[in-house]
Design a protein around this motif. Structure first.
Motif, PDB file in Angstrom:
ATOM      1  N   LEU A  20       0.856  -1.183   0.000  1.00  0.00           N
ATOM      2  CA  LEU A  20       0.000   0.000   0.000  1.00  0.00           C
ATOM      3  C   LEU A  20       0.892   1.233   0.000  1.00  0.00           C
ATOM      4  CD1 LEU A  20      -2.927   1.127   0.254  1.00  0.00           C
ATOM      5  CD2 LEU A  20      -2.584   1.102   2.730  1.00  0.00           C
ATOM      6  N   GLU A  21       0.727   2.081  -1.005  1.00  0.00           N
ATOM      7  CA  GLU A  21       1.518   3.304  -1.122  1.00  0.00           C
ATOM      8  C   GLU A  21       0.590   4.499  -1.292  1.00  0.00           C
ATOM      9  OE1 GLU A  21       4.622   3.308  -0.576  1.00  0.00           O
ATOM     10  OE2 GLU A  21       5.199   1.202  -0.873  1.00  0.00           O
ATOM     11  N   GLU A  22       1.077   5.655  -0.872  1.00  0.00           N
ATOM     12  CA  GLU A  22       0.239   6.857  -0.880  1.00  0.00           C
ATOM     13  C   GLU A  22       1.061   8.068  -1.305  1.00  0.00           C
ATOM     14  OE1 GLU A  22      -1.716   9.760   2.546  1.00  0.00           O
ATOM     15  OE2 GLU A  22      -1.670   7.593   2.876  1.00  0.00           O
ATOM     16  N   ARG A  23       0.442   8.930  -2.082  1.00  0.00           N
ATOM     17  CA  ARG A  23       1.048  10.195  -2.456  1.00  0.00           C
ATOM     18  C   ARG A  23       0.003  11.297  -2.340  1.00  0.00           C
ATOM     19  NH1 ARG A  23       4.767   7.987  -1.415  1.00  0.00           N
ATOM     20  NH2 ARG A  23       6.776   7.730  -2.467  1.00  0.00           N
ATOM     21  N   ALA A  24       0.405  12.437  -1.782  1.00  0.00           N
ATOM     22  CA  ALA A  24      -0.513  13.563  -1.625  1.00  0.00           C
ATOM     23  C   ALA A  24      -0.774  14.229  -2.970  1.00  0.00           C
ATOM     24  CB  ALA A  24       0.068  14.578  -0.640  1.00  0.00           C
ATOM     25  N   LEU A  25      -1.968  14.784  -3.118  1.00  0.00           N
ATOM     26  CA  LEU A  25      -2.348  15.549  -4.299  1.00  0.00           C
ATOM     27  C   LEU A  25      -2.598  17.000  -3.898  1.00  0.00           C
ATOM     28  CD1 LEU A  25      -4.928  13.134  -5.996  1.00  0.00           C
ATOM     29  CD2 LEU A  25      -2.615  13.664  -6.800  1.00  0.00           C
ATOM     30  N   PRO A  26      -2.249  17.952  -4.747  1.00  0.00           N
ATOM     31  CA  PRO A  26      -2.592  19.348  -4.459  1.00  0.00           C
ATOM     32  C   PRO A  26      -4.095  19.491  -4.251  1.00  0.00           C
ATOM     33  CG  PRO A  26      -1.069  19.220  -6.298  1.00  0.00           C
ATOM     34  CD  PRO A  26      -1.477  17.813  -6.003  1.00  0.00           C
ATOM     35  N   ALA A  27      -4.472  20.416  -3.398  1.00  0.00           N
ATOM     36  CA  ALA A  27      -5.878  20.547  -3.005  1.00  0.00           C
ATOM     37  C   ALA A  27      -6.805  20.851  -4.170  1.00  0.00           C
ATOM     38  CB  ALA A  27      -6.017  21.618  -1.934  1.00  0.00           C
ATOM     39  N   ASP A  28      -6.291  21.470  -5.231  1.00  0.00           N
ATOM     40  CA  ASP A  28      -7.151  21.845  -6.345  1.00  0.00           C
ATOM     41  C   ASP A  28      -6.990  20.916  -7.545  1.00  0.00           C
ATOM     42  OD1 ASP A  28      -4.591  22.601  -6.956  1.00  0.00           O
ATOM     43  OD2 ASP A  28      -5.121  24.538  -7.822  1.00  0.00           O
ATOM     44  N   THR A  29      -6.555  19.678  -7.309  1.00  0.00           N
ATOM     45  CA  THR A  29      -6.389  18.729  -8.414  1.00  0.00           C
ATOM     46  C   THR A  29      -7.727  18.416  -9.072  1.00  0.00           C
ATOM     47  OG1 THR A  29      -4.440  17.733  -7.381  1.00  0.00           O
ATOM     48  CG2 THR A  29      -5.573  16.424  -9.052  1.00  0.00           C
ATOM     49  N   VAL A  30      -8.780  18.310  -8.274  1.00  0.00           N
ATOM     50  CA  VAL A  30     -10.103  18.013  -8.818  1.00  0.00           C
ATOM     51  C   VAL A  30     -11.102  19.050  -8.322  1.00  0.00           C
ATOM     52  CG1 VAL A  30      -9.633  15.535  -8.951  1.00  0.00           C
ATOM     53  CG2 VAL A  30     -10.757  16.477  -6.929  1.00  0.00           C
ATOM     54  N   GLN A  31     -12.185  19.182  -9.070  1.00  0.00           N
ATOM     55  CA  GLN A  31     -13.273  20.082  -8.701  1.00  0.00           C
ATOM     56  C   GLN A  31     -14.582  19.332  -8.849  1.00  0.00           C
ATOM     57  OE1 GLN A  31     -13.491  23.662 -11.026  1.00  0.00           O
ATOM     58  NE2 GLN A  31     -15.455  24.290 -10.187  1.00  0.00           N
TER      59      GLN A  31
END
Length: 303
Positions: free
Chosen positions: A38-49
């Motif tokens: 299991l791996e995780e990477r953060a996404l910028p807050a405005d990646t999706v709308q």
């Protein structure tokens, strides 16, 4: 073995989950019972709308940045994988139709025509899937805007990974919940969204999504009201004669206690926890997503 089975490709053991703030990758063991990695990477807050029909926009370059980090970590991305997304990224509704054509394209045309007055967009702009639910011409339709969903697929495709499926996480869990002689009501809260999914004999009959108020007392009142409506739904369809089970997938403790107290006042209603997903420890608030990774890699029909 049927001849058609020779040409059917099983689902891969790789799965991804994307939310407003994180990208998760999971790899299942050979028996598909637990996550080996299991791996995780953060996404910028405005990646999706998000919009009124769920996912509205994807900033593909931001998502690809996180995928590149995973690719470097894993030594390459899988060629095929499943994807689970938050329930709020799609919409689910039940339509009553007298009959549907057997050909899928013709059936979709009938459903799109019925959706014209129900959607804030043109029906041609959505991608949909459907399944009968409970008889009497009732059809559960799950839909989302095609353009952002295609952007999701293209973000993975340019990295060499083809997505075989995109599933809302709570509905995906029907593949891993243990068989039950009674209906199950899966309850989860992610962010400010609360999803209630009704399942009976492994089939999804209903999916509700509500935006939760900020105030805890109002949020609890809304959850209890929706659970009461769900109990009425089961009763009206003759499915609550022996009661039902409420499964708490990802629910804050005060709300969980309120739901348990509600169940004590009902007839033949029990509350259970989904438990920890099998595999490496997951961060708080990501248990549902990790279960979704397990579910997304389960064999489909005929596999």
């Amino acid at each position: 073995m049927r001849l058609s089975d020779l040409f059917r490709t099983p689902r891969p053991r790789h799965a991804f989950a994307v939310t407003e703030g994180v990208l998760l990758y999971g790899y299942l063991d050979g028996r598909r019972t637990r996550l080996e990695r299991l791996e995780e990477r953060a996404l910028p807050a405005d990646t999706v709308q998000l919009g009124p029909v769920g996912l509205l926009q994807v900033k593909a370059e931001r998502l690809r940045g996180a995928l590149e980090q995973l690719r470097d970590l894993l030594g390459g991305l899988p060629k095929r994988a499943g994807l689970v997304v938050p329930d709020a990224w799609v919409r689910a509704l039940v339509l009553e139709v007298e009959s549907l054509p057997r050909l899928r394209q013709e059936a979709e045309e009938v459903l799109r025509w019925r959706l014209k007055k129900l959607l804030p967009c043109r029906p041609e702009e959505v991608r949909l899937d459907y399944t009968p639910c409970g008889g009497n011409g009732r059809v559960l339709v799950v839909l989302g805007l095609d353009k952002p969903l295609s952007a999701l697929e293209e973000s993975f495709s340019v990295m060499g990974c083809q997505l075989g499926s995109i599933e809302p996480v709570s509905m995906a869990l029907s593949a891993v919940l243990p068989p039950s002689p009674r209906p199950l009501v899966l309850v989860s809260t992610v962010g400010r969204g609360m999803a209630m999914v009704v399942m009976s004999q492994g089939q999804v009959l209903l999916s509700r999504l509500k935006l939760m108020p900020h105030a805890a007392n109002r949020a609890q009142a809304l959850a209890l009201r929706e659970l009461g409506r769900t109990a009425q739904f089961l009763t009206e369809r003759g499915l609550a004669a022996t009661g039902f089970s409420v499964v708490l997938a990802e629910v804050e403790e005060p709300l969980a206690k309120a739901l348990q107290l509600w169940a004590l006042e009902q007839k033949s209603v029990d509350v259970r926890r989904l438990g920890e997903p099998p595999g490496p420890p997951v961060a708080a608030g990501e248990r549902l997503l990790a279960w979704g990774l397990v579910a997304a890699a389960q064999p489909g029909e005929g596999e």
